[in-house]
Write an enzyme that holds these catalytic residues in place. Sequence first.
Site, PDB file in Angstrom:
ATOM      1  N   ASN A 219      30.437  27.443  24.157  1.00  0.00           N
ATOM      2  CA  ASN A 219      29.192  27.569  23.407  1.00  0.00           C
ATOM      3  C   ASN A 219      28.027  27.544  24.379  1.00  0.00           C
ATOM      4  O   ASN A 219      28.106  26.902  25.434  1.00  0.00           O
ATOM      5  CB  ASN A 219      29.030  26.409  22.417  1.00  0.00           C
ATOM      6  CG  ASN A 219      29.811  26.625  21.144  1.00  0.00           C
ATOM      7  OD1 ASN A 219      30.367  27.689  20.905  1.00  0.00           O
ATOM      8  ND2 ASN A 219      29.865  25.599  20.311  1.00  0.00           N
ATOM      9  N   ASP A 288      34.236  25.252  18.383  1.00  0.00           N
ATOM     10  CA  ASP A 288      34.942  25.038  17.117  1.00  0.00           C
ATOM     11  C   ASP A 288      36.375  25.557  17.172  1.00  0.00           C
ATOM     12  O   ASP A 288      37.244  25.070  16.440  1.00  0.00           O
ATOM     13  CB  ASP A 288      34.193  25.729  15.975  1.00  0.00           C
ATOM     14  CG  ASP A 288      32.827  25.109  15.726  1.00  0.00           C
ATOM     15  OD1 ASP A 288      32.728  23.866  15.796  1.00  0.00           O
ATOM     16  OD2 ASP A 288      31.869  25.863  15.491  1.00  0.00           O
ATOM     17  N   LYS A 298      45.921  34.275  36.046  1.00  0.00           N
ATOM     18  CA  LYS A 298      44.818  35.156  35.647  1.00  0.00           C
ATOM     19  C   LYS A 298      45.357  36.392  34.928  1.00  0.00           C
ATOM     20  O   LYS A 298      46.269  37.059  35.417  1.00  0.00           O
ATOM     21  CB  LYS A 298      44.006  35.568  36.877  1.00  0.00           C
ATOM     22  CG  LYS A 298      42.843  36.491  36.533  1.00  0.00           C
ATOM     23  CD  LYS A 298      42.076  36.918  37.783  1.00  0.00           C
ATOM     24  CE  LYS A 298      40.991  37.929  37.404  1.00  0.00           C
ATOM     25  NZ  LYS A 298      40.244  38.393  38.592  1.00  0.00           N
ATOM     26  N   ASP A 315      37.680  17.907  15.338  1.00  0.00           N
ATOM     27  CA  ASP A 315      36.301  17.645  14.948  1.00  0.00           C
ATOM     28  C   ASP A 315      35.965  16.181  15.245  1.00  0.00           C
ATOM     29  O   ASP A 315      36.246  15.282  14.452  1.00  0.00           O
ATOM     30  CB  ASP A 315      36.117  17.938  13.455  1.00  0.00           C
ATOM     31  CG  ASP A 315      34.661  17.921  13.019  1.00  0.00           C
ATOM     32  OD1 ASP A 315      33.861  17.227  13.675  1.00  0.00           O
ATOM     33  OD2 ASP A 315      34.328  18.588  12.025  1.00  0.00           O
ATOM     34  N   PHE A 332      24.259  16.991  14.872  1.00  0.00           N
ATOM     35  CA  PHE A 332      23.311  18.067  15.168  1.00  0.00           C
ATOM     36  C   PHE A 332      23.823  19.351  14.542  1.00  0.00           C
ATOM     37  O   PHE A 332      25.039  19.578  14.461  1.00  0.00           O
ATOM     38  CB  PHE A 332      23.151  18.256  16.676  1.00  0.00           C
ATOM     39  CG  PHE A 332      22.016  17.465  17.264  1.00  0.00           C
ATOM     40  CD1 PHE A 332      20.852  18.096  17.692  1.00  0.00           C
ATOM     41  CD2 PHE A 332      22.112  16.094  17.384  1.00  0.00           C
ATOM     42  CE1 PHE A 332      19.808  17.365  18.219  1.00  0.00           C
ATOM     43  CE2 PHE A 332      21.060  15.355  17.912  1.00  0.00           C
ATOM     44  CZ  PHE A 332      19.901  15.995  18.333  1.00  0.00           C
ATOM     45  N   LYS A 346      26.265  20.163   6.036  1.00  0.00           N
ATOM     46  CA  LYS A 346      26.998  19.443   7.087  1.00  0.00           C
ATOM     47  C   LYS A 346      26.825  17.935   6.934  1.00  0.00           C
ATOM     48  O   LYS A 346      27.773  17.167   7.143  1.00  0.00           O
ATOM     49  CB  LYS A 346      26.505  19.905   8.466  1.00  0.00           C
ATOM     50  CG  LYS A 346      27.320  19.403   9.637  1.00  0.00           C
ATOM     51  CD  LYS A 346      26.853  20.073  10.926  1.00  0.00           C
ATOM     52  CE  LYS A 346      27.666  19.591  12.129  1.00  0.00           C
ATOM     53  NZ  LYS A 346      27.241  20.258  13.386  1.00  0.00           N
ATOM     54  N   LYS A 350      30.490  16.116   6.211  1.00  0.00           N
ATOM     55  CA  LYS A 350      31.032  15.278   7.278  1.00  0.00           C
ATOM     56  C   LYS A 350      30.765  13.789   7.048  1.00  0.00           C
ATOM     57  O   LYS A 350      31.195  12.949   7.847  1.00  0.00           O
ATOM     58  CB  LYS A 350      30.452  15.705   8.636  1.00  0.00           C
ATOM     59  CG  LYS A 350      30.901  17.096   9.079  1.00  0.00           C
ATOM     60  CD  LYS A 350      30.339  17.443  10.450  1.00  0.00           C
ATOM     61  CE  LYS A 350      30.730  18.847  10.876  1.00  0.00           C
ATOM     62  NZ  LYS A 350      32.165  18.958  11.204  1.00  0.00           N
TER      63      LYS A 350
END
Length: 419
Positions: A219, A288, A298, A315, A332, A346, A350
């Site tokens: 991310n 995620d 490789k 999670d 966040f 959220k 959660k």
Amino acid sequence: MPQEPGNSSPRILLGVTGGIAAYKSPELVRRLVERGADVQVVMTRAAGKFVSATTLQAVSSRRVRDDLWDAEAEAAMGHIELARWADLVVVAPATAHFMGSLAGGLTGDLLSTLCLATTAPVVIVPAMNHAMWAHAAVQANRAVLEDRGVTLLGPAEGDQACGEHGMGRMMEPADIARELLAERVGAGRLGPQRLAGVKTVITAGPTREPIDPVRYVTNRSSGKMGFAIAAAAREAGADVVLVSGPVSLPTPAGVRRVDVETAEQLYLAVHREIADTRLFIACAAVSDYRPRTASPRKIKRSEEELNVDLVRSKDTLSSVAALAHGPFSVGFAAETEDVERHALDKLASKGLDMIAANRVGPGCGFETETNALKVFWRDGEAEFGERSKSILARQLIELVAERYHAAREESRTSLLAAK
């Protein structure tokens, strides 16, 4: 320079260095004084080219000091007395030259000598051309200073005296004064530490999920917001453990850092620390999804298409929030659209105590020095407009501390009522 009998005003030593932003320093003095501070100004010789000692003396009601070789003052080791007198040392503006001198431990004038001789917290407010601020040497000095416990406020982004626009503008005096001496109880550099002794685990940065030894899924995250939050929590007295993905940032002073790479490693590191944790802030940009398997070699560029089978990562935030008698949990949400709706979803799904949400996209949120947040909890919300991540982090921590203590009080009241 002993404190006057009966005077409990916070004592701030304000250093002024030789940059054009010194024209803001008299206004800063005025803002600090009106909030009850006792301000002693120390100027460098170059600062006198931009603002007069007479002006600064008029607004501070104290004789301005500007010479390490002041025979009258130094007869009584005046620079040592000044260093001991201060509750807080603030340098605004702080030029690139001053930052370099302080990082190098040089004491060529009264102000730099005081900064090394004091045991009080030191805060610097940088002000310079945006190209100077971005220069590798200045950023290296910034990292050294932050690693040694010096706090930076700003710089801000905006129009500059040279006619250009960018990051390097000195924060406005009202914002600086608010940061140093916030009006709400417990806020500000000289207020009580709202999270004193509270073990706090904070996650920051990205995770990397390997595809092969040279490629990974990740991310976008610089880690700057999470590291700023860790620094702010430590300033508030918390015992901070920072679980960080791979970033190139110095560890905030007084913070214990645990480095991880994958979402699985982050999950395990957090749960190793969580048993005696009372506050958990999940700021990391955790992947995620991860590749189901990673190639040990490789993958060569041969086929027109390459399919990577992804599976959901663990999670960490949900698992912590679901713990019986677990910590006060803050999540966040980085969203490209419908920020409020996704954040509230959220928060509920959660089982969080609070959530901080921000919009992300090109030039917004990611890899920038500024951010903006909307914060939600069960029966309230707050909004913080765009500002530097360091300021935003302190304001967020102040709010988190307020809600954390309110939740603990509600819990105690419920227990008493049940008896």
